[in-house]
Motif scaffolding. Structure first.
Motif, short mmCIF file in Angstrom:
data_model
loop_
_atom_site.label_atom_id
_atom_site.label_comp_id
_atom_site.label_asym_id
_atom_site.label_seq_id
_atom_site.Cartn_x
_atom_site.Cartn_y
_atom_site.Cartn_z
N THR A 151 0.84 -1.20 0.00
CA THR A 151 0.00 0.00 0.00
C THR A 151 0.87 1.25 0.00
O THR A 151 0.61 2.20 -0.76
CB THR A 151 -0.96 -0.01 1.21
OG1 THR A 151 -1.79 -1.17 1.12
CG2 THR A 151 -1.81 1.24 1.25
N CYS A 152 1.89 1.26 0.83
CA CYS A 152 2.82 2.40 0.83
C CYS A 152 3.45 2.59 -0.54
O CYS A 152 3.54 3.71 -1.07
CB CYS A 152 3.92 2.20 1.87
SG CYS A 152 3.38 2.29 3.58
N ALA A 163 0.23 -1.73 -6.87
CA ALA A 163 -1.23 -1.66 -6.95
C ALA A 163 -1.80 -2.94 -7.57
O ALA A 163 -2.84 -3.44 -7.13
CB ALA A 163 -1.66 -0.43 -7.74
N GLY A 164 -1.11 -3.47 -8.57
CA GLY A 164 -1.56 -4.71 -9.19
C GLY A 164 -1.53 -5.88 -8.23
O GLY A 164 -2.46 -6.69 -8.21
N LEU A 165 -0.50 -5.96 -7.40
CA LEU A 165 -0.44 -7.04 -6.42
C LEU A 165 -1.52 -6.89 -5.36
O LEU A 165 -2.07 -7.88 -4.89
CB LEU A 165 0.95 -7.08 -5.77
CG LEU A 165 2.07 -7.60 -6.66
CD1 LEU A 165 3.42 -7.45 -5.97
CD2 LEU A 165 1.83 -9.04 -7.05
N LEU A 218 -4.21 -12.94 -2.73
CA LEU A 218 -3.16 -13.94 -2.56
C LEU A 218 -3.04 -14.32 -1.09
O LEU A 218 -3.17 -13.49 -0.21
CB LEU A 218 -1.82 -13.37 -3.05
CG LEU A 218 -1.76 -12.91 -4.51
CD1 LEU A 218 -0.43 -12.23 -4.78
CD2 LEU A 218 -1.97 -14.08 -5.45
N ASN A 219 -2.75 -15.61 -0.86
CA ASN A 219 -2.45 -16.01 0.51
C ASN A 219 -1.02 -15.58 0.84
O ASN A 219 -0.30 -15.07 -0.02
CB ASN A 219 -2.68 -17.52 0.71
CG ASN A 219 -1.73 -18.37 -0.10
OD1 ASN A 219 -0.56 -18.06 -0.28
ND2 ASN A 219 -2.25 -19.50 -0.60
N LEU A 275 6.22 -10.93 -3.94
CA LEU A 275 7.09 -9.87 -3.44
C LEU A 275 8.56 -10.15 -3.76
O LEU A 275 9.31 -9.23 -4.07
CB LEU A 275 6.90 -9.68 -1.93
CG LEU A 275 5.65 -8.94 -1.51
CD1 LEU A 275 5.44 -9.04 -0.01
CD2 LEU A 275 5.70 -7.48 -1.95
N GLU A 276 8.95 -11.40 -3.70
CA GLU A 276 10.32 -11.77 -4.08
C GLU A 276 10.56 -11.49 -5.56
O GLU A 276 11.62 -10.98 -5.94
CB GLU A 276 10.60 -13.23 -3.74
CG GLU A 276 10.73 -13.48 -2.26
CD GLU A 276 10.84 -14.95 -1.89
OE1 GLU A 276 10.94 -15.81 -2.80
OE2 GLU A 276 10.81 -15.24 -0.68
N ARG A 277 9.60 -11.80 -6.40
CA ARG A 277 9.70 -11.50 -7.83
C ARG A 277 9.77 -9.99 -8.05
O ARG A 277 10.58 -9.50 -8.84
CB ARG A 277 8.51 -12.08 -8.60
CG ARG A 277 8.54 -13.60 -8.69
CD ARG A 277 7.43 -14.15 -9.56
NE ARG A 277 7.63 -13.71 -10.94
CZ ARG A 277 6.66 -13.30 -11.75
NH1 ARG A 277 5.41 -13.28 -11.34
NH2 ARG A 277 6.93 -12.92 -12.98
#
Length: 91
Positions: free
Chosen positions: A11-12, A38-40, A45-46, A54-56
């Motif tokens: 969000t940040c 924003a897309g994520l 997602l669990n 996030l790693e990608r």
């Protein structure tokens, strides 16, 4: 809860005009991070899936020499305030 922290960081990243990103990648770098974050956030997602994404995302940022330091600072402030609220609610 790690899932909540991941979402708070995203969000940040999605809304912050992060000067660290602008310095390293210009407005295009800022736009890339904001759009990707924003897309994520739009995905349901669990925690495991979110950590993988996030790693990608991190790898993509490293490849572009982007560092969302301002967003990380915001996350630190959010965590700190949450800890204070937790402590004061127990008294």
């Amino acid at each position: 809860d790690s899932h909540a922290m991941y979402l708070a960081l995203l969000t940040c990243m999605a809304i912050n005009s992060d000067s660290c990103l602008v310095k390293r990648g210009g407005l295009a770098g800022l736009a890339f991070v904001r759009q990707r974050a924003a897309g994520l956030l739009r995905l349901s997602l669990n925690t495991c899936q979110l950590r993988y994404q996030l790693e990608r995302f991190n790898h993509q940022c490293v490849q572009r020499n982007l560092s969302p330091g301002g967003s990380a600072d915001c996350l630190s402030a959010i965590w700190f305030i949450a800890q204070i609220e937790h402590l004061t609610s127990q008294q």
